[in-house]
Write an enzyme that holds these catalytic residues in place. Structure first.
Site, PDB file in Angstrom:
ATOM      1  N   HIS A 155     -12.950 -18.848 -21.133  1.00 37.00           N
ATOM      2  CA  HIS A 155     -13.925 -17.964 -21.535  1.00 37.00           C
ATOM      3  C   HIS A 155     -12.986 -17.188 -22.873  1.00 37.00           C
ATOM      4  O   HIS A 155     -11.863 -17.063 -22.531  1.00 37.00           O
ATOM      5  CB  HIS A 155     -14.489 -17.193 -20.752  1.00 37.00           C
ATOM      6  CG  HIS A 155     -13.422 -16.349 -19.681  1.00 37.00           C
ATOM      7  ND1 HIS A 155     -13.019 -15.064 -20.099  1.00 37.00           N
ATOM      8  CD2 HIS A 155     -12.631 -16.514 -18.455  1.00 37.00           C
ATOM      9  CE1 HIS A 155     -12.005 -14.525 -19.240  1.00 37.00           C
ATOM     10  NE2 HIS A 155     -11.852 -15.422 -18.229  1.00 37.00           N
ATOM     11  N   GLU A 205     -17.780 -13.964 -19.391  1.00 37.79           N
ATOM     12  CA  GLU A 205     -17.596 -14.323 -18.103  1.00 37.79           C
ATOM     13  C   GLU A 205     -17.345 -13.048 -17.029  1.00 37.79           C
ATOM     14  O   GLU A 205     -17.533 -13.037 -15.988  1.00 37.79           O
ATOM     15  CB  GLU A 205     -16.160 -15.102 -18.154  1.00 37.79           C
ATOM     16  CG  GLU A 205     -15.676 -15.877 -16.976  1.00 37.79           C
ATOM     17  CD  GLU A 205     -14.659 -15.239 -15.972  1.00 37.79           C
ATOM     18  OE1 GLU A 205     -14.527 -15.335 -14.834  1.00 37.79           O
ATOM     19  OE2 GLU A 205     -14.411 -13.926 -16.618  1.00 37.79           O
ATOM     20  N   GLU A 206     -16.335 -12.099 -18.077  1.00 38.85           N
ATOM     21  CA  GLU A 206     -16.105 -10.923 -17.101  1.00 38.85           C
ATOM     22  C   GLU A 206     -17.199  -9.997 -16.623  1.00 38.85           C
ATOM     23  O   GLU A 206     -16.865  -9.116 -15.753  1.00 38.85           O
ATOM     24  CB  GLU A 206     -15.082  -9.869 -17.942  1.00 38.85           C
ATOM     25  CG  GLU A 206     -13.793 -10.743 -18.549  1.00 38.85           C
ATOM     26  CD  GLU A 206     -12.753 -11.285 -17.244  1.00 38.85           C
ATOM     27  OE1 GLU A 206     -13.289 -10.794 -16.120  1.00 38.85           O
ATOM     28  OE2 GLU A 206     -11.551 -11.682 -17.587  1.00 38.85           O
ATOM     29  N   HIS A 240      -6.660  -7.996 -15.434  1.00 40.18           N
ATOM     30  CA  HIS A 240      -7.635  -7.161 -15.644  1.00 40.18           C
ATOM     31  C   HIS A 240      -6.891  -5.757 -16.261  1.00 40.18           C
ATOM     32  O   HIS A 240      -7.541  -4.602 -15.574  1.00 40.18           O
ATOM     33  CB  HIS A 240      -8.604  -6.907 -14.694  1.00 40.18           C
ATOM     34  CG  HIS A 240      -9.612  -8.110 -14.528  1.00 40.18           C
ATOM     35  ND1 HIS A 240     -10.792  -7.963 -13.938  1.00 40.18           N
ATOM     36  CD2 HIS A 240      -9.553  -9.293 -15.158  1.00 40.18           C
ATOM     37  CE1 HIS A 240     -11.437  -8.966 -14.218  1.00 40.18           C
ATOM     38  NE2 HIS A 240     -10.527  -9.927 -14.678  1.00 40.18           N
ATOM     39  N   ASP A 299      -6.099 -13.201 -19.675  1.00 45.18           N
ATOM     40  CA  ASP A 299      -7.206 -13.735 -18.945  1.00 45.18           C
ATOM     41  C   ASP A 299      -8.296 -13.739 -19.983  1.00 45.18           C
ATOM     42  O   ASP A 299      -8.865 -12.500 -20.347  1.00 45.18           O
ATOM     43  CB  ASP A 299      -7.421 -12.971 -17.782  1.00 45.18           C
ATOM     44  CG  ASP A 299      -8.940 -13.271 -17.044  1.00 45.18           C
ATOM     45  OD1 ASP A 299      -9.319 -14.337 -17.370  1.00 45.18           O
ATOM     46  OD2 ASP A 299      -9.152 -12.398 -16.166  1.00 45.18           O
TER      47      ASP A 299
END
Length: 338
Positions: free
Chosen positions: A62, A199-200, A310, A171
């Site tokens: 992603h 995606e997140e 994150h 990420d």
């Protein structure tokens, strides 16, 4: 690949605002593959391999990163905001940020600690008690630079620390970097590559892109939580930096295909590279939407262990990059030969 990863991480692309990342990736792959952009913004590429297979394989990662969004402008010119993706308030408070397409400088502020009650000091701050300060004197001045709905990004530089790499958005720009390299170097078999969006915020882009591609098999490339720090032991360490790629057997969204799990572990053994699995059932990734797409997709995930996921300072081990790439490349070939 390290330089490519740096380029990708320094781009801004919170969920729903991935265009800068997508445009950069297109420039990297356009001469090597056929590609299109789906209605939600995913970049779907087809790379002709050296051989064809009766298995339709999709590899994906992603493009989006966690961040924030402007929800209101206060009379004093500060900005109310909320999270986009799972960002804990403890990693947001005090951080420098960039606001909107013009990347206005800002800082996330909250009530000064000496003005907090004893009870307030013992609790993590809430987003409704925080604000973004861009230096505006009032709402009218702030509105010259910022609009409601503007994305907000962590303002974080890429750096290398003790053989590790630190940056925002690792990420999942690390997965994107591996896919770009796979496309450029040409896979052994015909392969679909999908750079997903959103995606997140709940795997929103991967379900539609997987439905469009309709693969038989999918390999999801990710970064996953490593808790290999002081005070964490046993299963709670989850996975460790420097111990190679992570192949999961289960997370909160997916029970991975058992044959593919064994194949991935066997492939690592054949290649003589370190490999590990997650020792906790936690988290999730685009596999959660992909494996139940259409009539079902046999799915496996290969991730890089990453500390401080994150946050503005994700950390991975440089020595995990090449083994992860080689595992994915060889695993893709072996899947097409099943």
């Amino acid at each position: 690949m390290k330089e490519l990863l740096k380029e990708l991480c320094m781009l801004n692309g919170v969920s729903g605002d991935e265009s800068a990342v997508r445009d950069h990736i297109i420039e990297k792959v356009r001469d090597f593959c056929e590609y299109r952009v789906d209605p939600l913004g995913a970049l779907i590429c087809f790379r002709k391999g050296r051989k064809s297979s009766d298995k339709k394989l999709m590899i994906c990662a992603h493009m989006d990163e966690v961040g924030f969004i402007v929800t209101y402008i206060n009379p004093d010119g500060t900005l109310c905001f909320d999270e986009v993706g799972g960002v804990n308030t403890t990693v947001a408070a005090g951080r420098q940020v960039k606001v909107g397409k013009n990347c206005i400088n800002g800082v996330i502020g909250s009530t000064a600690v000496h003005n907090l009650s004893k009870e307030q000091r013992e609790k993590a701050p809430e987003y409704d008690g925080m604000y973004i300060d861009i230096g505006a004197h009032d709402r009218e001045e702030a509105m010259q630079y910022v609009s409601l709905g503007d994305p907000v990004y962590f303002d974080s530089e890429y750096s290398e620390i003790g053989g590790n790499i630190r940056s925002k958005a690792i990420d999942d720009r690390v997965g994107c970097a591996m896919m770009i390299r796979l496309i450029q170097e040409q896979p052994e078999y015909d392969t679909w590559f999908v750079f997903n969006v959103q995606e997140e915020t709940g795997l929103r882009g991967s379900g539609s892109s997987a439905f469009s591609v309709a693969p038989d098999y999918a390999v999801v490339l990710e970064a996953t939580t490593a808790a290999d720090i002081d005070g964490s032991s046993g299963a709670k360490r989850v996975c460790c930096l420097g111990a190679g790629p992570v192949v999961s057997f289960m997370d909160r969204r997916t029970i991975y295909d058992k044959e593919l799990y064994r194949l991935a572990m066997n492939t690592a053994g054949v290649l003589g590279i370190p490999c590990q699995t997650k020792t906790m059932i936690a988290g999730g990734n685009d596999a959660g939407a992909i494996h139940i797409s259409g009539s079902g997709v046999r799915t496996i995930a290969v991730s890089l262990p990453c500390r401080y996921l994150h946050s503005a300072s994700c950390v991975i081990a440089e020595r995990d990059l090449e083994p992860s790439y080689q595992l994915v490349r060889q695993l893709a070939e072996r899947i097409c030969e099943l």
